[in-house]
Design an enzyme around this catalytic site. Structure first.
Site, short mmCIF file in Angstrom:
data_model
loop_
_atom_site.label_atom_id
_atom_site.label_comp_id
_atom_site.label_asym_id
_atom_site.label_seq_id
_atom_site.Cartn_x
_atom_site.Cartn_y
_atom_site.Cartn_z
N GLY A 81 1.37 13.31 27.35
CA GLY A 81 0.31 12.48 27.33
C GLY A 81 0.95 10.78 26.76
CB ILE A 108 -9.48 9.01 7.33
CG1 ILE A 108 -9.87 7.66 7.65
CG2 ILE A 108 -9.58 9.56 5.94
CD1 ILE A 108 -11.49 7.71 7.65
N GLY A 110 -14.58 -2.66 23.46
CA GLY A 110 -13.70 -1.64 23.83
C GLY A 110 -13.96 -0.37 22.77
N GLY A 137 -9.29 10.06 12.83
CA GLY A 137 -7.94 8.90 13.12
C GLY A 137 -6.90 8.93 11.85
CE LYS A 178 -13.88 12.65 16.14
NZ LYS A 178 -14.18 11.31 16.01
CB ALA A 197 4.41 16.13 30.26
CB VAL A 236 -3.04 8.32 20.86
CG1 VAL A 236 -2.20 9.38 19.75
CG2 VAL A 236 -4.33 8.04 20.33
N GLY A 242 -7.99 4.26 17.33
CA GLY A 242 -7.11 3.34 17.57
C GLY A 242 -5.73 3.93 17.87
N GLY A 292 -1.01 8.01 27.03
CA GLY A 292 -2.20 6.85 26.65
C GLY A 292 -2.12 6.19 25.49
#
Length: 445
Positions: free
Chosen positions: A13, A137, A188, A135, A206, A46, A17, A312, A15
């Site tokens: 990935g 934390i 966003g 994220g 979560k 990939a 992140v 983020g 994107g």
């Protein structure tokens, strides 16, 4: 000195992140090697399309569409593609090949976590997932490692930045839900289709992960009670403010002890997500904007608060790289990975069996006898009234004609959830009640 073996890192990935993970791996290679005890070589990324435009300026030769070959030669596989498939198949492939896995995929872990952790245990590999919840934390390691010798009683978490941004703006600026949601989409913070956030699917995933860690019990996603925030309007926010509360979407994971109705065998757990009233003096009430926070109540450690950016690209990448360094240290030191502790097997009770207090807001006819009728229905339902506030709209002529409307805001003492639900249903059916505006639980009081 023996030169340490270079560790091959595969990234799935690229994107928001993934691109930041790759950038930091390359930019800080020497520092990361010092911390890990071995060089970390990013051997490939990939992607579906190697020619797709991307924000990060990364070497084109790193990109490949052949994820299977990339995984087969890796020591550590980082999965940041999201979704259930092909992420599940690729992670299982990585584990079978002996690689450690680092993932930020909350949906996958909440749905297929048991299968993935079992596969890791069979080969002595590690699955690390600090970035899957809240994220940047650090909350996964504290629950899994630091508090492993303690008993966690309760977790209350603001774990979705989009909904916290919406509710915070509504509370602090008096704006309506639709207006703030549109603003969040422009900035966003919210997707074009915000369902996963505002209907609490993201937070429920979560919550399942947090509860599994905190209570050493496998918590399937369908055992998490879920309610979103779409019914929270400006009137609900104002009523909460007047009562000294702020509305937050909370993930609540609770150990139930000595509660015969909920835990007849002596101990059980409850996992739920819903908009709740939080006292303004509680630490969670001061979590503003798109930030996240997790409040942990432990038997020996006491109250602990974890706060920071819940999303983020670069923030989440920080958590991913922390897991990568830990996985690399295991490779350097040798030995099997640390497995998940889910042997407690505590029963998970449905929400109807737990006890909560709540605030019920009703729109009623403004005429004599209505309050008595409402109080009688509550009493018959084993729900005790703690506070009542009434506001009236309409002039004397409207009240004389029977067209005036009043709003009743009723705070209850602790009651069984099923009794509360049945009582609210009876209130909605009585002719004196025009509509049930909202029912919000009180948490952290």
């Amino acid at each position: 000195m023996i030169e340490p073996r270079r560790l091959r890192v595969a990234l799935l990935g690229a994107g928001a992140v993934g691109s930041q993970v790759a950038r930091l791996l390359l930019a800080h290679a020497d520092e990361l090697a010092d911390r890990a005890g071995a060089p970390l070589d990013l051997v490939g990324i990939a992607v579906r399309d190697v020619d797709a435009p991307r924000e990060a300026d990364l070497p084109r030769e790193l990109y490949t569409t052949d994820a299977d070959t990339l995984i087969a030669g890796a020591d550590i596989v980082i999965e940041v593609t999201g979704g259930l498939e092909p992420a599940r198949t690729r992670i299982l492939h990585a584990l079978a090949s002996g690689a450690d896995v680092v993932t930020a995929n909350k949906a996958l872990l909440a749905t297929h976590g048991s299968e993935i952790f079992d596969a890791a245990d069979q080969v002595g590999a590690t699955v690390a997932y600090e970035a899957a919840v809240a994220g940047a934390i650090p909350i996964i390691r504290p629950l899994r490692d630091s508090l492993a010798g303690d008993r966690v009683r309760r977790i209350m978490g603001i774990v979705n930045g989009t909904t916290n941004y919406i509710l915070d703006r509504m509370d602090r600026e008096g704006l309506g839900f639709d207006e703030v949601l549109a603003e969040a989409q422009r900035l966003g913070y919210a997707e074009a289709d915000p369902t996963a956030d505002v209907e609490a699917y993201d937070a429920a995933q979560k919550a399942a992960i947090l509860a599994s860690l905190a209570f050493h019990t496998s918590v399937p996603l369908d055992a998490v009670h879920r309610e979103g925030i779409t019914s929270v309007d400006a009137g609900v926010i104002e009523a909460a403010r007047k009562a000294g509360y702020v509305v937050k979407l909370l993930a609540v994971c609770e150990r139930l002890v000595d509660q015969p109705d909920a835990a007849p065998t002596g101990e059980a757990i409850s996992v739920r997500v819903y908009p709740a009233l939080v006292p303004r003096e509680h630490p969670l009430a001061s979590v503003h904007g798109a930030n996240n926070a997790v409040f942990v109540e432990a038997e020996a450690a006491g109250d602990l608060m974890f706060y920071g950016a819940g999303a983020g690209g670069v923030q989440t990448a920080s958590a991913v790289l922390g897991d990568v360094v830990s996985a690399a240290r295991r490779h350097v030191a040798g030995g099997p990975g640390v497995g998940e502790s889910t042997r407690a097997n505590l029963p998970i009770v449905p929400i109807g069996r737990i006890r909560t207090s709540c605030q019920v807001t009703l729109e009623v006819d403004d005429k004599p006898g209505v309050l008595a009728t409402v109080a009688g229905i509550l009493s018959d339902g084993n729900v005790s009234i703690a506070t009542v506030e009434q506001t009236t709209s309409g002039d004397a002529v409207a009240r004389e004609s029977g067209d005036a409307v009043a709003h009743l805001v009723i705070g209850t003492h602790t009651a069984r959830e099923q009794d509360l639900a049945d009582t609210v249903e009876r209130l909605a059916a009585t002719s004196a009640v025009r509509r049930v505006v909202s029912v919000l639980r009180v948490e952290g009081d």
